[in-house]
Enzyme design. Structure first.
Site, PDB file in Angstrom:
ATOM      1  N   GLY A 102       0.786  -1.241   0.000  1.00 40.65           N
ATOM      2  CA  GLY A 102       0.000   0.000   0.000  1.00 40.65           C
ATOM      3  C   GLY A 102       0.812   1.283   0.000  1.00 40.65           C
ATOM      4  N   THR A 103       2.036   1.221  -0.573  1.00 36.57           N
ATOM      5  CA  THR A 103       2.796   2.481  -0.623  1.00 36.57           C
ATOM      6  C   THR A 103       2.120   3.478  -1.570  1.00 36.57           C
ATOM      7  OG1 THR A 103       4.333   1.688  -2.324  1.00 36.57           O
ATOM      8  CG2 THR A 103       5.003   1.395  -0.042  1.00 36.57           C
TER       9      THR A 103
ATOM     10  N   HIS B 214      -0.352   0.351 -13.399  1.00 31.97           N
ATOM     11  CA  HIS B 214       0.328  -0.858 -13.868  1.00 31.97           C
ATOM     12  C   HIS B 214       1.826  -0.580 -13.955  1.00 31.97           C
ATOM     13  CE1 HIS B 214       0.562  -4.755 -15.805  1.00 31.97           C
ATOM     14  NE2 HIS B 214       1.470  -4.222 -16.607  1.00 31.97           N
TER      15      HIS B 214
ATOM     16  N   LEU C 275     -11.518  -8.090 -11.635  1.00 34.78           N
ATOM     17  CA  LEU C 275     -12.915  -7.713 -11.405  1.00 34.78           C
ATOM     18  C   LEU C 275     -13.791  -8.237 -12.543  1.00 34.78           C
ATOM     19  CD1 LEU C 275     -12.214  -4.054 -10.236  1.00 34.78           C
ATOM     20  CD2 LEU C 275     -12.752  -6.050  -8.803  1.00 34.78           C
TER      21      LEU C 275
ATOM     22  N   ASN D  80      -6.528   2.083 -12.680  1.00 37.57           N
ATOM     23  CA  ASN D  80      -5.526   1.157 -12.145  1.00 37.57           C
ATOM     24  C   ASN D  80      -4.134   1.704 -12.442  1.00 37.57           C
ATOM     25  OD1 ASN D  80      -4.403  -1.392 -11.205  1.00 37.57           O
ATOM     26  ND2 ASN D  80      -4.067  -1.922 -13.361  1.00 37.57           N
TER      27      ASN D  80
HETATM   28  C1  GRF Z   1       2.740  -1.359  -7.816  1.00 38.15           C
HETATM   29  O1  GRF Z   1       3.961  -1.539  -8.482  1.00 38.15           O
HETATM   30  C2  GRF Z   1       1.594  -1.400  -8.787  1.00 38.15           C
HETATM   31  O2  GRF Z   1       1.911  -0.944 -10.060  1.00 38.15           O
HETATM   32  C3  GRF Z   1       1.293  -2.851  -8.864  1.00 38.15           C
HETATM   33  O3  GRF Z   1       1.493  -3.319  -7.560  1.00 38.15           O
HETATM   34  C4  GRF Z   1       2.446  -2.502  -6.880  1.00 38.15           C
HETATM   35  C5  GRF Z   1       1.819  -2.058  -5.586  1.00 38.15           C
HETATM   36  O4  GRF Z   1       2.724  -1.514  -4.692  1.00 38.15           O
HETATM   37  N1  GRF Z   1       0.006  -3.066  -9.442  1.00 38.15           N
HETATM   38  P1  GRF Z   1       2.202  -0.867  -3.333  1.00 38.15           P
HETATM   39  O5  GRF Z   1       1.324  -1.886  -2.638  1.00 38.15           O
HETATM   40  O6  GRF Z   1       1.440   0.379  -3.678  1.00 38.15           O
HETATM   41  O7  GRF Z   1       3.428  -0.584  -2.549  1.00 38.15           O
END
Ligand code: GRF
Length: 190
Positions: free
Chosen positions: A12-13, A103, A87, A101
């Site tokens: 969740g960064t 990616h 989903l 989203n």
């Molecule tokens: C990110 O690299 C995002 O692009 C991918 O998952 C990762 C999530 O990182 N879908 P975080 O949980 O936000 O740290």
């Protein structure tokens, strides 16, 4: 005030970045009204730490139906921030134009089923790509196929490994995600 619902599966960064960007005004006129996780994860703890309403809906075949029941009708934007469940088409259609989203690659390259997390960065290095980056896009029923909102790249050097690429992608994500959210929510041109 626009209501954001953020979906997470991991550390969740990016969720933290969104919370901070709302606090410091980079994203205007918005609040995170709800965080939903599809598994136990640190993203959920971040929501709790900020007193943001949060729900765990266990992943699995009923996930989208349960999610549909839990999303408040007054939601302005659903943000997938490191979210790993797919989903259902009916859900994507109902919220069409209101789900985005992030990616960890330059779509349309390195997207689709199975292309998540380290799989993406391994494939990028394997293919000897000259660049990688991150993409924010609308979510449709085709995996990683929706319209691109914002994308930013960086050059890959000879010393890069999947791990260093992952770190560089994360930094790009923190840069473009708030800008893309502000654009979609407040119709700001970039
Ligand atoms: C990110 O690299 C995002 O692009 C991918 O998952 C990762 C999530 O990182 N879908 P975080 O949980 O936000 O740290």
């Amino acid at each position: 005030m626009k209501n954001l619902v953020i979906l997470v599966s991991g550390s969740g960064t990016n969720l933290q970045r969104i919370i901070d960007a709302i606090d410091n005004g980079e994203i205007r006129n918005a609040k995170v009204s709800l965080v939903i996780a599809d598994r136990e994860c640190y993203g959920l703890e971040r929501a709790k730490n900020h007193n943001i309403e949060n729900i765990l809906i266990p992943r699995g075949k009923n996930f989208s139906d349960e999610l549909a029941k839990q999303i408040p009708q007054n939601t302005d934007l659903i943000v997938l921030a490191g979210f790993l469940s797919i989903l259902k088409p009916a859900f994507c259609e109902k919220w069409s134009g209101k789900i985005i989203n992030i990616h960890p690659a330059l779509l349309p390259k390195f997207g689709g089923k199975g292309m998540w997390g380290h799989h993406v960065h391994n494939a990028v290095i394997e293919a000897k790509e000259k660049e990688s980056g991150a993409t924010v896009h609308f979510v449709t029923s085709g995996i990683d196929e929706g319209e691109i909102i914002l994308q930013k790249s960086f050059d890959i050097t000879e010393d890069d490994t999947p791990e260093t690429v992952a770190e560089k992608v994360h930094l790009i994500e923190y840069e473009i995600f708030p800008i893309a959210i502000n654009k979609v929510l407040n119709n700001v041109t970039i």
